[in-house]
Motif scaffolding. Structure first.
Motif, PDB file in Angstrom:
ATOM      1  N   THR A 372      14.366  -1.562  -9.681  1.00  0.00           N
ATOM      2  CA  THR A 372      15.789  -1.386  -9.945  1.00  0.00           C
ATOM      3  C   THR A 372      16.497  -2.463  -9.132  1.00  0.00           C
ATOM      4  O   THR A 372      16.351  -2.510  -7.902  1.00  0.00           O
ATOM      5  N   LEU A 373      17.243  -3.340  -9.796  1.00  0.00           N
ATOM      6  CA  LEU A 373      17.735  -4.533  -9.147  1.00  0.00           C
ATOM      7  C   LEU A 373      19.233  -4.727  -9.364  1.00  0.00           C
ATOM      8  O   LEU A 373      19.763  -4.403 -10.429  1.00  0.00           O
ATOM      9  N   HIS A 374      19.884  -5.268  -8.335  1.00  0.00           N
ATOM     10  CA  HIS A 374      21.323  -5.487  -8.352  1.00  0.00           C
ATOM     11  C   HIS A 374      21.667  -6.677  -9.251  1.00  0.00           C
ATOM     12  O   HIS A 374      21.057  -7.741  -9.155  1.00  0.00           O
ATOM     13  N   LEU A 375      22.645  -6.472 -10.113  1.00  0.00           N
ATOM     14  CA  LEU A 375      23.111  -7.554 -10.993  1.00  0.00           C
ATOM     15  C   LEU A 375      24.191  -8.329 -10.246  1.00  0.00           C
ATOM     16  O   LEU A 375      25.301  -7.841 -10.040  1.00  0.00           O
ATOM     17  N   PHE A 376      23.875  -9.531  -9.836  1.00  0.00           N
ATOM     18  CA  PHE A 376      24.690 -10.309  -8.907  1.00  0.00           C
ATOM     19  C   PHE A 376      25.682 -11.209  -9.623  1.00  0.00           C
ATOM     20  O   PHE A 376      25.589 -11.430 -10.834  1.00  0.00           O
ATOM     21  N   ASP A 377      26.604 -11.757  -8.814  1.00  0.00           N
ATOM     22  CA  ASP A 377      27.453 -12.827  -9.346  1.00  0.00           C
ATOM     23  C   ASP A 377      26.858 -14.194  -9.018  1.00  0.00           C
ATOM     24  O   ASP A 377      26.877 -15.107  -9.841  1.00  0.00           O
ATOM     25  N   LEU A 401      26.413 -25.245   9.398  1.00  0.00           N
ATOM     26  CA  LEU A 401      27.258 -25.722   8.308  1.00  0.00           C
ATOM     27  C   LEU A 401      26.850 -25.108   6.974  1.00  0.00           C
ATOM     28  O   LEU A 401      27.704 -24.689   6.171  1.00  0.00           O
ATOM     29  N   ARG A 402      25.564 -25.041   6.744  1.00  0.00           N
ATOM     30  CA  ARG A 402      25.082 -24.490   5.464  1.00  0.00           C
ATOM     31  C   ARG A 402      25.370 -22.997   5.369  1.00  0.00           C
ATOM     32  O   ARG A 402      25.806 -22.501   4.315  1.00  0.00           O
ATOM     33  N   VAL A 403      25.120 -22.257   6.450  1.00  0.00           N
ATOM     34  CA  VAL A 403      25.378 -20.817   6.420  1.00  0.00           C
ATOM     35  C   VAL A 403      26.870 -20.544   6.294  1.00  0.00           C
ATOM     36  O   VAL A 403      27.292 -19.625   5.570  1.00  0.00           O
ATOM     37  N   HIS A 404      27.690 -21.354   6.976  1.00  0.00           N
ATOM     38  CA  HIS A 404      29.145 -21.177   6.863  1.00  0.00           C
ATOM     39  C   HIS A 404      29.592 -21.353   5.411  1.00  0.00           C
ATOM     40  O   HIS A 404      30.418 -20.573   4.902  1.00  0.00           O
ATOM     41  N   ALA A 405      29.063 -22.362   4.736  1.00  0.00           N
ATOM     42  CA  ALA A 405      29.428 -22.597   3.332  1.00  0.00           C
ATOM     43  C   ALA A 405      29.023 -21.404   2.462  1.00  0.00           C
ATOM     44  O   ALA A 405      29.764 -21.013   1.554  1.00  0.00           O
ATOM     45  N   GLN A 409      31.607 -18.545   0.316  1.00  0.00           N
ATOM     46  CA  GLN A 409      31.568 -18.374  -1.142  1.00  0.00           C
ATOM     47  C   GLN A 409      31.052 -17.005  -1.575  1.00  0.00           C
ATOM     48  O   GLN A 409      31.332 -16.566  -2.693  1.00  0.00           O
ATOM     49  N   ALA A 410      30.271 -16.362  -0.737  1.00  0.00           N
ATOM     50  CA  ALA A 410      29.628 -15.100  -1.128  1.00  0.00           C
ATOM     51  C   ALA A 410      30.649 -13.979  -1.273  1.00  0.00           C
ATOM     52  O   ALA A 410      31.718 -13.986  -0.653  1.00  0.00           O
ATOM     53  N   SER A 411      30.277 -13.001  -2.107  1.00  0.00           N
ATOM     54  CA  SER A 411      31.120 -11.823  -2.310  1.00  0.00           C
ATOM     55  C   SER A 411      30.264 -10.572  -2.175  1.00  0.00           C
ATOM     56  O   SER A 411      29.056 -10.647  -1.918  1.00  0.00           O
ATOM     57  N   GLY A 412      30.877  -9.432  -2.366  1.00  0.00           N
ATOM     58  CA  GLY A 412      30.135  -8.176  -2.317  1.00  0.00           C
ATOM     59  C   GLY A 412      29.162  -8.011  -3.452  1.00  0.00           C
ATOM     60  O   GLY A 412      28.334  -7.093  -3.424  1.00  0.00           O
ATOM     61  N   GLU A 413      29.205  -8.900  -4.464  1.00  0.00           N
ATOM     62  CA  GLU A 413      28.273  -8.853  -5.590  1.00  0.00           C
ATOM     63  C   GLU A 413      27.130  -9.850  -5.439  1.00  0.00           C
ATOM     64  O   GLU A 413      26.280  -9.950  -6.328  1.00  0.00           O
ATOM     65  N   SER A 414      27.093 -10.579  -4.332  1.00  0.00           N
ATOM     66  CA  SER A 414      26.133 -11.676  -4.187  1.00  0.00           C
ATOM     67  C   SER A 414      24.798 -11.216  -3.604  1.00  0.00           C
ATOM     68  O   SER A 414      24.688 -10.142  -3.008  1.00  0.00           O
ATOM     69  N   ILE A 415      23.796 -12.078  -3.784  1.00  0.00           N
ATOM     70  CA  ILE A 415      22.505 -11.967  -3.123  1.00  0.00           C
ATOM     71  C   ILE A 415      22.422 -13.129  -2.127  1.00  0.00           C
ATOM     72  O   ILE A 415      22.642 -14.289  -2.497  1.00  0.00           O
ATOM     73  N   VAL A 416      22.095 -12.824  -0.865  1.00  0.00           N
ATOM     74  CA  VAL A 416      22.009 -13.845   0.174  1.00  0.00           C
ATOM     75  C   VAL A 416      20.627 -13.769   0.817  1.00  0.00           C
ATOM     76  O   VAL A 416      20.231 -12.709   1.320  1.00  0.00           O
ATOM     77  N   ILE A 417      19.905 -14.878   0.799  1.00  0.00           N
ATOM     78  CA  ILE A 417      18.549 -14.926   1.357  1.00  0.00           C
ATOM     79  C   ILE A 417      18.494 -16.051   2.383  1.00  0.00           C
ATOM     80  O   ILE A 417      18.631 -17.226   2.036  1.00  0.00           O
ATOM     81  N   LEU A 418      18.302 -15.673   3.645  1.00  0.00           N
ATOM     82  CA  LEU A 418      18.249 -16.632   4.746  1.00  0.00           C
ATOM     83  C   LEU A 418      16.868 -16.562   5.372  1.00  0.00           C
ATOM     84  O   LEU A 418      16.423 -15.494   5.809  1.00  0.00           O
ATOM     85  N   ASN A 419      16.197 -17.692   5.423  1.00  0.00           N
ATOM     86  CA  ASN A 419      14.792 -17.709   5.833  1.00  0.00           C
ATOM     87  C   ASN A 419      14.563 -18.651   7.010  1.00  0.00           C
ATOM     88  O   ASN A 419      14.757 -19.862   6.890  1.00  0.00           O
ATOM     89  N   THR A 443      29.468  -6.612   6.021  1.00  0.00           N
ATOM     90  CA  THR A 443      30.889  -6.346   5.785  1.00  0.00           C
ATOM     91  C   THR A 443      31.290  -6.722   4.365  1.00  0.00           C
ATOM     92  O   THR A 443      32.057  -5.995   3.710  1.00  0.00           O
ATOM     93  N   LEU A 444      30.753  -7.841   3.890  1.00  0.00           N
ATOM     94  CA  LEU A 444      31.021  -8.228   2.501  1.00  0.00           C
ATOM     95  C   LEU A 444      30.484  -7.203   1.515  1.00  0.00           C
ATOM     96  O   LEU A 444      31.052  -6.987   0.450  1.00  0.00           O
ATOM     97  N   GLY A 445      29.350  -6.595   1.860  1.00  0.00           N
ATOM     98  CA  GLY A 445      28.684  -5.676   0.935  1.00  0.00           C
ATOM     99  C   GLY A 445      27.609  -6.339   0.113  1.00  0.00           C
ATOM    100  O   GLY A 445      27.056  -5.717  -0.809  1.00  0.00           O
ATOM    101  N   ALA A 446      27.300  -7.605   0.424  1.00  0.00           N
ATOM    102  CA  ALA A 446      26.242  -8.304  -0.311  1.00  0.00           C
ATOM    103  C   ALA A 446      24.876  -7.759   0.071  1.00  0.00           C
ATOM    104  O   ALA A 446      24.700  -7.153   1.141  1.00  0.00           O
TER     105      ALA A 446
END
Length: 514
Positions: A372-377, A401-405, A409-419, A443-446
């Motif tokens: 079951t997977l989240h449908l992202f923006d 700089l990259r993480v700040h960018a 741009q990210a929202s509560g509908e986004s997927i964020v993967i930091l490795n 806080t964003l809800g991503a």
């Protein structure tokens, strides 16, 4: 020879007032490289350049209904009869395009026209065969049912019937041509072939008793059976003068049917390759667990036996198959914080998480037994990169700089993967920066994955879930590639320190034997 522009059914996009129009993305998404999706799409589209499939793989869907539309089509395509009919149809359409390209490249008018006629014949066989193959198929998807309805209407239409009749009549007249030619020095004459006695059988029988076995021909086969030299072209021109009515009919056919392809047929021919390319890719990986996932706008997600699809394809048939892992995010949980031994499968797990979500948004099966997977923006990724000596900023600054960018741009509908970010700084700084970043994501809800060597980040609060890359308890240097949901055990931090100072077991053994 262009296509007509009649309205056509799509088997990729649902035609509904409730579904917004989809504009295809022409540029590869930024996350593709980190998730190895660039390699996947390269494999999927190899040998299929003529279909221009890449924009379809660059354009995720935006609603659960659109995803379910594709799921239904895929279920229809799993029927052997349906797949076989479509495969034969696609082969016929490829043959048609090959002939059209040959016709465009040929020099001699009558030969161009004859090859163009054969291209139309290929098209008619392909379309008629597809209609016959799908006639009694047990289709259930709205996309395939609508296409079959339009296909049946098209095959029964006056336009298709006229095209078929004209092609048959023109071909029959050409095939009835019989002629003979006389070569007298440098002069060639062509005459209609009249009824004459055929002595070839008698001659063959007379000399058969002298035959001492088949003699291999010393003539080389022609590399291009379509190509003609000027002598052959000249003879063909003379034949045309002897049978002017037949060749005039051929010229009229090509002119009147210069536009013969249905836009509906051409669209199906292209779109179905999106499905076939992916399904055939999955079939090349033995024992791979796949499923059609449930997609949701809710900030939740889970999967069982999830794997990195590209890695699974690479290891297919080998002695060490890819290891599947489970994950779950429910309630207030937002980020999987992955710690554990180096080379333990953490990066592979992060890639699998991203691949599953992206492929699910394309409406395709995913490499998991259930999901079951989240449908992202949007999907955002930041994987560790080697320092670029031409980049005047340091690695830490580049990470920031990259993480700040991403966070801008990210929202509560986004997927964020930091490795594996902030590996170039101290543990305290990595803990401080990681805490700020995770707090922002939560806080964003991503939803996302954060791979780190800082165990404390896995226990920041209800928004984080600790996942640990395990080792064999009997031999801590042996990786199991299992990522388990449990509290961090501190080994990741200790291993990172040992590696930094050259105190790993492997490095110590090297130094002892040196």
């Amino acid at each position: 020879m262009a296509e007509n522009t009649a309205p056509s059914a799509s088997i990729l996009f649902a035609s509904s007032p409730n579904e917004p129009a989809i504009e295809l993305v022409e540029v590869e998404p930024d996350a593709f490289g980190d998730l190895n999706l660039d390699r996947l799409v390269a494999d999927l589209t190899a040998g299929r350049d003529q279909y221009e499939l890449r924009p379809y793989f660059f354009t995720p869907l935006t609603s659960a209904a659109a995803v379910q539309f594709r799921h239904a089509v895929i279920q229809d395509l799993t029927q052997p009869r349906v797949r076989d009919s479509i495969r034969v149809f696609a082969e016929g359409m490829r043959a048609m395009r090959t002939l059209l390209a040959e016709a465009d490249s040929l020099r001699y008018r009558q030969q161009k026209q004859r090859v163009a006629l054969e291209a139309v014949t290929c098209y008619l066989r392909a379309v008629g065969g597809l209609a016959s193959g799908l006639m009694d198929a047990e289709l259930a998807s709205p996309g395939m049912l609508r296409f079959r309805d339009q296909l049946d209407q098209y095959v029964a239409s006056e336009a298709f019937s006229t095209l078929a009749e004209d092609a048959d009549q023109t071909t029959d007249r050409l095939e009835q041509i019989r002629y003979k030619f006389l070569i007298d020095g440098g002069r060639v004459s062509v005459f209609p072939l009249t009824e004459e006695a055929d002595y070839s059988a008698d001659v063959a029988a007379t000399f058969s008793k002298f035959r001492q076995g088949e003699v291999a021909s010393k003539l080389q086969s022609r590399q291009d059976p379509v190509a003609m030299n000027h002598v052959e072209a000249g003879i063909l021109g003379l034949v045309g003068e002897v049978f002017p009515d037949v060749f005039d009919a051929l010229a009229r056919f090509v002119q009147e049917h210069a536009v013969f392809q249905s836009a509906m047929i051409a669209r199906f021919d292209r779109e179905v390759q999106f499905y076939l390319a992916y399904l055939e890719y999955l079939e090349r990986i033995p024992d791979l667990a796949t499923c059609l996932p449930t997609v949701t706008r809710e900030p939740t997600g889970s999967a069982r036996d999830a794997v990195d699809l590209v890695l699974a394809a690479k290891l297919a048939g080998g002695a060490h198959p890819v290891v599947g892992n489970d994950f779950s995010l429910t309630g207030e949980e937002r980020v999987l914080v992955v710690t554990g031994a180096n080379q333990g499968g953490k990066t592979t797990f992060a890639r699998a998480f991203g691949q599953l979500h992206y492929l699910a948004a394309l409406g395709l099966p995913v490499a998991a037994s259930s999901a079951t997977l989240h449908l992202f923006d949007r999907v955002f990724t930041h994987f560790e990169r080697q320092e670029n000596l031409q980049n005047l900023t340091g690695k830490l600054e580049d990470d920031l700089l990259r993480v700040h960018a991403i966070l801008q741009q990210a929202s509560g509908e986004s997927i964020v993967i930091l490795n594996e970010i902030f590996t170039s700084t101290t543990v305290n700084d990595a803990l401080f920066l990681g805490t700020q970043i995770l707090d922002r994501i939560i806080t964003l809800g991503a939803l996302g994955v954060y791979v780190t060597f800082v165990d404390e980040l896995s226990a920041l609060g209800p928004g984080t879930v600790s996942m640990v890359a395990e080792v064999d308890p009997a031999e801590v240097t042996t990786r199991t590639f299992r990522i388990r949901r449990r509290p961090a055990d501190g080994l990741a931090h200790a291993t990172a320190i040992a590696a930094r100072y050259g105190l790993t077991a492997e490095r110590l053994r090297e130094r002892i034997h040196a």
